[in-house]
Every structure is written in C-alpha cells, then in structure tokens.
Write an enzyme that holds these catalytic residues in place. Sequence first.
Site, PDB file in Angstrom:
ATOM      1  N   GLY A 102       0.821  -1.203   0.000  1.00 47.11           N
ATOM      2  CA  GLY A 102       0.000   0.000   0.000  1.00 47.11           C
ATOM      3  C   GLY A 102       0.854   1.251   0.000  1.00 47.11           C
ATOM      4  CG  ASN A 103      -0.363   4.649  -1.596  1.00 54.11           C
ATOM      5  OD1 ASN A 103      -1.068   5.483  -1.030  1.00 54.11           O
ATOM      6  ND2 ASN A 103      -0.761   3.982  -2.661  1.00 54.11           N
ATOM      7  NE  ARG A 104       4.933   6.423   5.053  1.00 58.23           N
ATOM      8  CZ  ARG A 104       4.946   5.584   6.095  1.00 58.23           C
ATOM      9  NH1 ARG A 104       3.879   5.465   6.847  1.00 58.23           N
ATOM     10  NH2 ARG A 104       6.034   4.890   6.357  1.00 58.23           N
ATOM     11  CB  SER A 105      -2.833   8.053  -0.450  1.00 54.18           C
ATOM     12  OG  SER A 105      -3.954   8.881  -0.693  1.00 54.18           O
TER      13      SER A 105
END
Length: 233
Positions: A33-36
């Site tokens: 995933g990512n930090r958005s």
Amino acid sequence: SRPAAGTTMLLGKRVVITSGGTREPLDPVRFLGNRSSGKQGVALARAAAAAGAEVELVAAHMDVAPPEGVKTTRVETALQLRTATLEASARADVVIMAAAVADFRPAEAAETKIKKRDDAADPVITLVRNPDILQEIVQVRRDSGTGPALIVGFAAETGDSSSDVLGYARQKLARKGCDLLVLNQVGRDLVFGQDQTAISILDNSGADPQVATGSKDTVARTIIERVAAELVS
Ligand code: CTP
Ligand code: CA
C-alpha cells in the site's frame, strides 16, 4: 436569500474524483500500500459538490469517510480503480485523479497465506506494472474525440539530484497529456496525512503555476474554482 458565492460554479457538471491509496494483494491477509490518506480527494469531492456538481468519488483505501451525499464507489486495487474510473469517465465533464495509484502490483497474489518455512528460501516478490489510468483517460479522449472537457492529474514529487519538483511536474504534465497538473511537494513531514498543504497548479500554456496554500479544504476550493474557470474559458 441569495445562495453563498460559488455554489453554482459547477451546476449540472459531472465530476469524477479518485481518492485514497490502492492496495495490491500479496496473499489474503497482506498487501502493498501507500501513505495516501484520501483527505485531499474527499476535500475535492466536498468542494465540487458545494459548487453544484454531480460528483462521483472512486475511493481506494482512505483514512477518512467519504463525504455525505456523494455517490461513492469503493475499490481496493489499481485494476479495480481503473475499471470504475474509466466507466465513470465516459459520462464525465471533469476527471480529477487525486488517488495514489500503485505503479506496480505483485505479479501473483497467493491464494492462501504465505507461511514462513525453515526448509525453503524466503520469498521474493516480483512486481509488474499497473496500467496508467490517467494516461488511458487522456488516450480515450484523444482517440474518440469526445470525453471529459477537463482532465486533472496530481503529482507528488520530492525532487532529487536530477531534477527539482517543478521540473518533474512539467515533465509529468507533458508525459500524461492531461489539461492541469496539481503538484504537491512531498517529504517525510509534508503532505501525506497532514491537514496543511501547499500546491501548484500547472497547465499547458507554459504560464507560471498558480500556487495555493492552506488546509486541504481551502486548497480543494482553489482547485475547484480553477476547474470551473477552465470549463468556461
Ligand atoms: N496515475 C494513474 N495511474 C497510475 C499511476 C498514476 O492514473 N498507474 C495518476 C495519479 O492518480 C496522478 C498522476 O497519475 O494523478 C501522477 O501520478 P504519479 O505517481 O505522480 O506519476 P507516475 O507517472 O506514476 O510517475 P512516478 O514515477 O513519479 O510515480
Ligand atoms: Ca506513481
């Protein structure tokens, strides 16, 4: 009484906004995933709805709830976001790609949980490229000669030894072929998950970017005002 200023800027316009970060499965319990946080996309959806638009939010993973009264399609992966966004874009006047779409996904997702094993080598994750959804939306418009009047991309850049943030943003706008590019400068303590933000809006005219700072809601209103201005120009 008179409606508050700006509430009809986008009256009758269909605006598709993507938001949040995609999650790419490794196995049934794990993902890349990512930090958005989804905060900017949600703020944009709220601002567009407040301006009278008919908003469709395509939401990947977000730390925040989608705004009340906005049609929302929940997705998980980049491929799911692609399907939902291309579908919604076909009937949109404006598409705003605020989602953080994974550039790569695991080549295979295991059907069962990946286990540690002492009698086998540790796993290596092979990644494959995800399609570029923004580029595809631009391509569909180019090929069909019809589609959204305005396509807006986002860019989160840190800059590095070979180019500064604005340099990368200009290259990205040219590469993507969209009409506007909203640049966010990111760093360890900047933007992701933060409520204060600074953005620059670039267009294809070569003019100096329009700069805005403030809360994500303030910045979202500026972006929506710019979108409305572009639609009438
Ligand atoms: N985007 C997209 N599909 C992808 C990746 C990105 O539609 N597979 C969109 C994002 O939603 C954003 C814009 O493209 O609006 C720019 O995303 P960004 O990650 O900054 O650009 P990339 O082309 O992926 O380049 P980079 O190598 O810098 O990540
Ligand atoms: Ca990317």
